[in-house]
Design a protein around this motif. Structure first.
Motif, PDB file in Angstrom:
ATOM      1  N   ASN A  45       0.801  -1.231   0.000  1.00  0.00           N
ATOM      2  CA  ASN A  45       0.000   0.000   0.000  1.00  0.00           C
ATOM      3  C   ASN A  45       0.834   1.281   0.000  1.00  0.00           C
ATOM      4  O   ASN A  45       0.285   2.377   0.059  1.00  0.00           O
ATOM      5  CB  ASN A  45      -0.985   0.010   1.179  1.00  0.00           C
ATOM      6  CG  ASN A  45      -0.299  -0.014   2.513  1.00  0.00           C
ATOM      7  OD1 ASN A  45       0.919   0.024   2.611  1.00  0.00           O
ATOM      8  ND2 ASN A  45      -1.093  -0.087   3.569  1.00  0.00           N
ATOM      9  N   THR A  98      -6.667  -7.013   5.926  1.00  0.00           N
ATOM     10  CA  THR A  98      -7.314  -5.981   5.122  1.00  0.00           C
ATOM     11  C   THR A  98      -7.957  -6.549   3.864  1.00  0.00           C
ATOM     12  O   THR A  98      -8.777  -5.892   3.236  1.00  0.00           O
ATOM     13  CB  THR A  98      -6.316  -4.860   4.751  1.00  0.00           C
ATOM     14  OG1 THR A  98      -7.028  -3.785   4.178  1.00  0.00           O
ATOM     15  CG2 THR A  98      -5.264  -5.348   3.791  1.00  0.00           C
ATOM     16  N   LEU A  99      -7.597  -7.783   3.495  1.00  0.00           N
ATOM     17  CA  LEU A  99      -8.215  -8.431   2.337  1.00  0.00           C
ATOM     18  C   LEU A  99      -8.359  -9.912   2.621  1.00  0.00           C
ATOM     19  O   LEU A  99      -7.430 -10.547   3.100  1.00  0.00           O
ATOM     20  CB  LEU A  99      -7.359  -8.263   1.077  1.00  0.00           C
ATOM     21  CG  LEU A  99      -7.815  -9.095  -0.136  1.00  0.00           C
ATOM     22  CD1 LEU A  99      -9.040  -8.478  -0.785  1.00  0.00           C
ATOM     23  CD2 LEU A  99      -6.704  -9.263  -1.141  1.00  0.00           C
ATOM     24  N   TYR A 122      -3.647  -8.280  -8.559  1.00  0.00           N
ATOM     25  CA  TYR A 122      -4.368  -7.342  -7.706  1.00  0.00           C
ATOM     26  C   TYR A 122      -3.571  -6.051  -7.621  1.00  0.00           C
ATOM     27  O   TYR A 122      -2.344  -6.058  -7.701  1.00  0.00           O
ATOM     28  CB  TYR A 122      -4.535  -7.895  -6.282  1.00  0.00           C
ATOM     29  CG  TYR A 122      -5.692  -8.841  -6.104  1.00  0.00           C
ATOM     30  CD1 TYR A 122      -6.983  -8.352  -5.937  1.00  0.00           C
ATOM     31  CD2 TYR A 122      -5.503 -10.216  -6.082  1.00  0.00           C
ATOM     32  CE1 TYR A 122      -8.054  -9.211  -5.750  1.00  0.00           C
ATOM     33  CE2 TYR A 122      -6.570 -11.083  -5.891  1.00  0.00           C
ATOM     34  CZ  TYR A 122      -7.839 -10.572  -5.733  1.00  0.00           C
ATOM     35  OH  TYR A 122      -8.895 -11.423  -5.542  1.00  0.00           O
ATOM     36  N   TRP A 181      -3.380  -2.218  -5.341  1.00  0.00           N
ATOM     37  CA  TRP A 181      -3.827  -1.348  -4.254  1.00  0.00           C
ATOM     38  C   TRP A 181      -4.189  -0.013  -4.886  1.00  0.00           C
ATOM     39  O   TRP A 181      -3.348   0.674  -5.457  1.00  0.00           O
ATOM     40  CB  TRP A 181      -2.717  -1.170  -3.234  1.00  0.00           C
ATOM     41  CG  TRP A 181      -3.149  -0.398  -2.037  1.00  0.00           C
ATOM     42  CD1 TRP A 181      -3.149   0.955  -1.894  1.00  0.00           C
ATOM     43  CD2 TRP A 181      -3.669  -0.927  -0.814  1.00  0.00           C
ATOM     44  NE1 TRP A 181      -3.633   1.302  -0.661  1.00  0.00           N
ATOM     45  CE2 TRP A 181      -3.956   0.166   0.024  1.00  0.00           C
ATOM     46  CE3 TRP A 181      -3.922  -2.202  -0.351  1.00  0.00           C
ATOM     47  CZ2 TRP A 181      -4.467   0.007   1.302  1.00  0.00           C
ATOM     48  CZ3 TRP A 181      -4.424  -2.355   0.921  1.00  0.00           C
ATOM     49  CH2 TRP A 181      -4.700  -1.261   1.735  1.00  0.00           C
ATOM     50  N   THR A 182      -5.461   0.378  -4.817  1.00  0.00           N
ATOM     51  CA  THR A 182      -5.936   1.611  -5.429  1.00  0.00           C
ATOM     52  C   THR A 182      -6.800   2.372  -4.437  1.00  0.00           C
ATOM     53  O   THR A 182      -7.830   1.867  -4.000  1.00  0.00           O
ATOM     54  CB  THR A 182      -6.775   1.309  -6.696  1.00  0.00           C
ATOM     55  OG1 THR A 182      -5.986   0.527  -7.588  1.00  0.00           O
ATOM     56  CG2 THR A 182      -7.204   2.574  -7.399  1.00  0.00           C
ATOM     57  N   GLN A 183      -6.376   3.553  -4.063  1.00  0.00           N
ATOM     58  CA  GLN A 183      -7.129   4.435  -3.177  1.00  0.00           C
ATOM     59  C   GLN A 183      -7.633   3.718  -1.932  1.00  0.00           C
ATOM     60  O   GLN A 183      -8.804   3.807  -1.559  1.00  0.00           O
ATOM     61  CB  GLN A 183      -8.284   5.082  -3.935  1.00  0.00           C
ATOM     62  CG  GLN A 183      -7.824   5.924  -5.108  1.00  0.00           C
ATOM     63  CD  GLN A 183      -8.987   6.481  -5.917  1.00  0.00           C
ATOM     64  OE1 GLN A 183     -10.118   6.074  -5.767  1.00  0.00           O
ATOM     65  NE2 GLN A 183      -8.664   7.414  -6.779  1.00  0.00           N
ATOM     66  N   GLY A 184      -6.735   2.972  -1.291  1.00  0.00           N
ATOM     67  CA  GLY A 184      -7.074   2.310  -0.033  1.00  0.00           C
ATOM     68  C   GLY A 184      -7.799   0.993  -0.178  1.00  0.00           C
ATOM     69  O   GLY A 184      -8.199   0.394   0.813  1.00  0.00           O
ATOM     70  N   ASN A 185      -7.957   0.494  -1.396  1.00  0.00           N
ATOM     71  CA  ASN A 185      -8.644  -0.780  -1.632  1.00  0.00           C
ATOM     72  C   ASN A 185      -7.821  -1.668  -2.558  1.00  0.00           C
ATOM     73  O   ASN A 185      -7.076  -1.189  -3.399  1.00  0.00           O
ATOM     74  CB  ASN A 185     -10.008  -0.557  -2.297  1.00  0.00           C
ATOM     75  CG  ASN A 185     -10.947   0.196  -1.389  1.00  0.00           C
ATOM     76  OD1 ASN A 185     -11.215  -0.216  -0.282  1.00  0.00           O
ATOM     77  ND2 ASN A 185     -11.445   1.332  -1.862  1.00  0.00           N
ATOM     78  N   ILE A 186      -8.003  -2.962  -2.404  1.00  0.00           N
ATOM     79  CA  ILE A 186      -7.371  -3.928  -3.308  1.00  0.00           C
ATOM     80  C   ILE A 186      -8.383  -4.242  -4.407  1.00  0.00           C
ATOM     81  O   ILE A 186      -9.528  -4.597  -4.144  1.00  0.00           O
ATOM     82  CB  ILE A 186      -6.995  -5.208  -2.560  1.00  0.00           C
ATOM     83  CG1 ILE A 186      -5.832  -4.938  -1.599  1.00  0.00           C
ATOM     84  CG2 ILE A 186      -6.637  -6.316  -3.521  1.00  0.00           C
ATOM     85  CD1 ILE A 186      -4.499  -4.706  -2.284  1.00  0.00           C
ATOM     86  N   VAL A 187      -7.940  -4.103  -5.657  1.00  0.00           N
ATOM     87  CA  VAL A 187      -8.820  -4.296  -6.805  1.00  0.00           C
ATOM     88  C   VAL A 187      -8.212  -5.370  -7.713  1.00  0.00           C
ATOM     89  O   VAL A 187      -7.022  -5.319  -8.024  1.00  0.00           O
ATOM     90  CB  VAL A 187      -8.972  -2.980  -7.595  1.00  0.00           C
ATOM     91  CG1 VAL A 187      -9.822  -3.175  -8.828  1.00  0.00           C
ATOM     92  CG2 VAL A 187      -9.549  -1.891  -6.700  1.00  0.00           C
ATOM     93  N   SER A 208      -9.872 -12.745   0.056  1.00  0.00           N
ATOM     94  CA  SER A 208     -10.462 -12.928  -1.265  1.00  0.00           C
ATOM     95  C   SER A 208     -10.496 -14.402  -1.628  1.00  0.00           C
ATOM     96  O   SER A 208      -9.450 -15.057  -1.719  1.00  0.00           O
ATOM     97  CB  SER A 208      -9.649 -12.151  -2.309  1.00  0.00           C
ATOM     98  OG  SER A 208     -10.178 -12.351  -3.590  1.00  0.00           O
TER      99      SER A 208
END
Length: 115
Positions: free
Chosen positions: A46, A72-73, A104, A106-112, A75
């Motif tokens: 992050n 934090t994730l 994956y 890390w984008t703006q505090g989220n895993i995408v 999945s």
């Protein structure tokens, strides 16, 4: 760096746990991982300057543990996670036992999931 640990550690996965050992073989870190850990990656995913632990387990889960141990994730995947690899720029790749691969980010505090 992992919170509360100032020395370099070797991380290993086992039966439902992740352990970190120092150069003298002393356990300095331990956390519950879900199932058998088949893949591990330690990196700053992050960009906060602190390492996170990414684990892949036989219960088809990818989990990211923050430096304080918080998950934090979580999945769910379609098969056992067999490989993890930090790429760069807050991205990591994964591979599954059935041949599936993905990335994956890390984008703006989220895993995408990117692909």
């Amino acid at each position: 760096k992992i919170k509360g640990v100032e020395e370099t550690l070797c991380f290993v996965g086992g039966n439902c746990s992740i352990e970190g050992y120092n150069h003298e073989g002393e356990e300095r870190y331990w956390t519950v991982a879900g199932d058998w850990v088949g893949a591990l990656e330690v990196c700053d995913i992050n960009g906060d300057g602190k390492n996170e632990i990414i684990s892949g387990t036989d219960d088809n889960e990818i989990r990211i543990f923050m430096d304080d141990g918080e998950v934090t994730l979580e999945s769910k995947q379609t098969d056992k996670v067999t490989s993890l690899c930090f790429i760069s720029d807050q991205r990591f790749a994964f591979g599954l036992a059935n041949g599936t691969v993905g990335v994956y980010e890390w984008t703006q505090g989220n895993i995408v999931l990117k692909w």
